[in-house]
Design an enzyme around this catalytic site. Structure first.
Site, mmCIF file in Angstrom:
data_model
loop_
_atom_site.group_PDB
_atom_site.id
_atom_site.type_symbol
_atom_site.label_atom_id
_atom_site.label_comp_id
_atom_site.label_asym_id
_atom_site.label_seq_id
_atom_site.Cartn_x
_atom_site.Cartn_y
_atom_site.Cartn_z
ATOM 1 N N LEU A 106 -0.427 -2.841 8.897
ATOM 2 C CA LEU A 106 -1.015 -1.715 8.155
ATOM 3 C C LEU A 106 -2.159 -2.146 7.253
ATOM 4 O O LEU A 106 -2.846 -1.294 6.681
ATOM 5 C CB LEU A 106 0.060 -1.015 7.294
ATOM 6 N N ASP A 150 0.218 -8.652 1.316
ATOM 7 C CA ASP A 150 -0.772 -7.666 0.854
ATOM 8 C C ASP A 150 -1.696 -8.383 -0.129
ATOM 9 O O ASP A 150 -1.228 -9.120 -0.995
ATOM 10 C CB ASP A 150 -0.038 -6.515 0.143
ATOM 11 N N GLY A 184 -3.717 -1.875 -2.360
ATOM 12 C CA GLY A 184 -2.285 -1.719 -2.649
ATOM 13 C C GLY A 184 -1.991 -2.107 -4.091
ATOM 14 O O GLY A 184 -2.893 -2.505 -4.826
ATOM 15 N N LYS A 220 -11.594 0.573 13.646
ATOM 16 C CA LYS A 220 -10.230 0.901 14.065
ATOM 17 C C LYS A 220 -10.158 1.070 15.579
ATOM 18 O O LYS A 220 -9.150 0.729 16.203
ATOM 19 C CB LYS A 220 -9.744 2.173 13.357
ATOM 20 N N THR A 245 -12.336 -6.742 7.201
ATOM 21 C CA THR A 245 -10.891 -6.632 6.972
ATOM 22 C C THR A 245 -10.216 -6.069 8.212
ATOM 23 O O THR A 245 -9.195 -6.592 8.664
ATOM 24 C CB THR A 245 -10.604 -5.654 5.797
ATOM 25 N N TYR A 248 -15.662 2.728 9.828
ATOM 26 C CA TYR A 248 -14.202 2.743 9.769
ATOM 27 C C TYR A 248 -13.631 3.100 11.139
ATOM 28 O O TYR A 248 -12.800 2.382 11.700
ATOM 29 C CB TYR A 248 -13.754 3.761 8.710
ATOM 30 N N GLY A 266 0.833 -1.200 0.000
ATOM 31 C CA GLY A 266 0.000 0.000 0.000
ATOM 32 C C GLY A 266 0.866 1.247 0.000
ATOM 33 O O GLY A 266 2.100 1.163 -0.036
ATOM 34 N N PHE A 267 0.204 2.366 0.068
ATOM 35 C CA PHE A 267 0.916 3.641 0.002
ATOM 36 C C PHE A 267 1.904 3.791 1.172
ATOM 37 O O PHE A 267 3.114 3.899 0.972
ATOM 38 C CB PHE A 267 -0.131 4.764 -0.058
ATOM 39 N N ILE A 268 1.431 3.725 2.401
ATOM 40 C CA ILE A 268 2.339 3.927 3.545
ATOM 41 C C ILE A 268 3.234 2.702 3.723
ATOM 42 O O ILE A 268 4.443 2.821 3.944
ATOM 43 C CB ILE A 268 1.549 4.219 4.845
#
Ligand code: UDP
Length: 336
Positions: A76, A31, A36, A153, A95, A149, A10-12
């Protein structure tokens, strides 16, 4: 060290993987490529201290092997992006919650160190800024998809802290505030890549609501530096940390800034929230972190200001658009 990064394409995650590979750690990435992309880690493939698996973190068998072989796990893997979340709340919760459970259950066997990434979204509808790690979380009603979300989290955070208190799994929780940078795509609704792309392609620049809502943006390289320092600091176990910046800008101002920096002729248009997301959508007007705790613990201070962040992102998207045009051109030549 042996490091496992879930969501490492993914991005981070890909920036984190890059930093750790450069440092000489042995890095494994898992991943499922739901958000991603292999493109993000393409450049790491030839490195002998890097390996990756295209699989879900809920694949217990593979995850058991990967967790067992690692010293530190950066978790992540998650459903991200407000648009994706509003469209698929079931997937978001499954997820986010199931994935974290698997990671923690497996880490518990040998008490592996786990860093769980959370989000500033958990502060929900709080209006008192700045947000401090021990503030109450004010979440919206379950009939508004967006809050699934934050809620999922927040459960991840409770799980992480419970595994520390009850099972002595050394966990640390990090709340990331609007992390941006090269490789982030606008496909899931994130504002900066969306506006930059629109500006560079001459499309309408979409500002949702009246644009008065404000955010503070963090460059991914600052965020990654902080993630590593927090994962490795002995006193962070069982703690929650904000990572972000305090340079606040309204989204309308941001759009004007991007338009100016790109020299774009794109019009800036206001799009009602119900058109952008869904009926009754609730946004937060401000989202400002208190960075006292993270500064005290690891000496964190963001090194990128907003201008440098935007320069970096604009440069990246200009390169990416040029690559796409070249590929298109090559395809046409081949077709002739
Ligand atoms: N936003 C916008 N135009 C876009 C995408 C997002 O005005 O094309 C707004 C969005 O409504 C929010 C802010 O920009 O108020 C930041 O959105 P993003 O999804 O990047 O992150 P969030 O802070 O909502 O998690």
């Amino acid at each position: 060290m042996n490091i496992l990064i879930t969501g490492g394409a993914g991005f981070i995650g890909s920036h984190l993987a890059e930093r750790l590979v450069e440092r000489g750690d042995s890095v494994s990435v898992i991943d499922d490529l739901s958000t991603g992309s292999v493109k993000n880690i393409q450049h790491l493939k030839p490195r002998p201290n890097f390996q990756y698996f295209v699989e879900s973190v809920t694949n217990q068998r593979l995850m058991a092997e990967l967790v067992d072989a690692s010293d530190v796990i950066y978790h992540l893997a998650a459903a991200v992006g407000v648009r994706l979340i509003v469209e698929s709340p079931t997937r978001t919760m499954e997820t986010n919650i199931r994935g974290t459970e698997v990671v923690l259950e497996l880490a518990a066997k040998k008490k592996k160190r786990v860093l769980i990434t959370s989000t500033s979204e958990v502060y929900g509808k709080r209006t008192q800024v700045p947000f401090r790690e021990d503030d109450d979380l004010i979440l919206g009603s379950p009939d508004k998809g967006r809050w699934s979300y934050a809620c999922s989290k927040a459960i991840d955070e409770f799980l992480a802290l419970a595994y520390w208190k009850e099972k002595e799994v050394p966990t640390v929780v990090v709340r990331l505030f609007n992390t941006v940078g090269p490789r982030q795509t606008g496909s899931y609704g994130m504002v900066i890549p969306s506006l930059v792309r629109q500006a560079l392609t001459g499309s309408e620049m979409t500002v949702y609501g009246n644009g008065a809502q404000a955010r503070c943006f963090t460059h991914v390289s600052d965020a990654v530096r902080a993630l590593i320092a927090l994962a490795e600091h002995p006193e962070t176990t069982g703690q929650i940390y904000n990572i972000g910046s305090v340079e606040e800008i309204s989204i309308l101002e941001l759009a004007h800034k991007i338009k100016e920096m790109t020299g774009s002729n794109s019009p800036i248009v206001l799009v009602p929230y119900e058109e952008a997301y869904e009926q009754g959508f609730e946004d937060m007007m401000r989202r400002l972190p208190d960075l006292t705790k993270v500064a005290r613990t690891i000496g964190y201070r963001p090194s990128f200001n907003l201008d440098r962040i935007l320069q970096d992102i604009i440069k990246y998207h200009m390169g990416d658009l040029a690559d796409a045009r070249n590929q298109e051109h090559q395809k046409k030549l081949h077709a002739v």
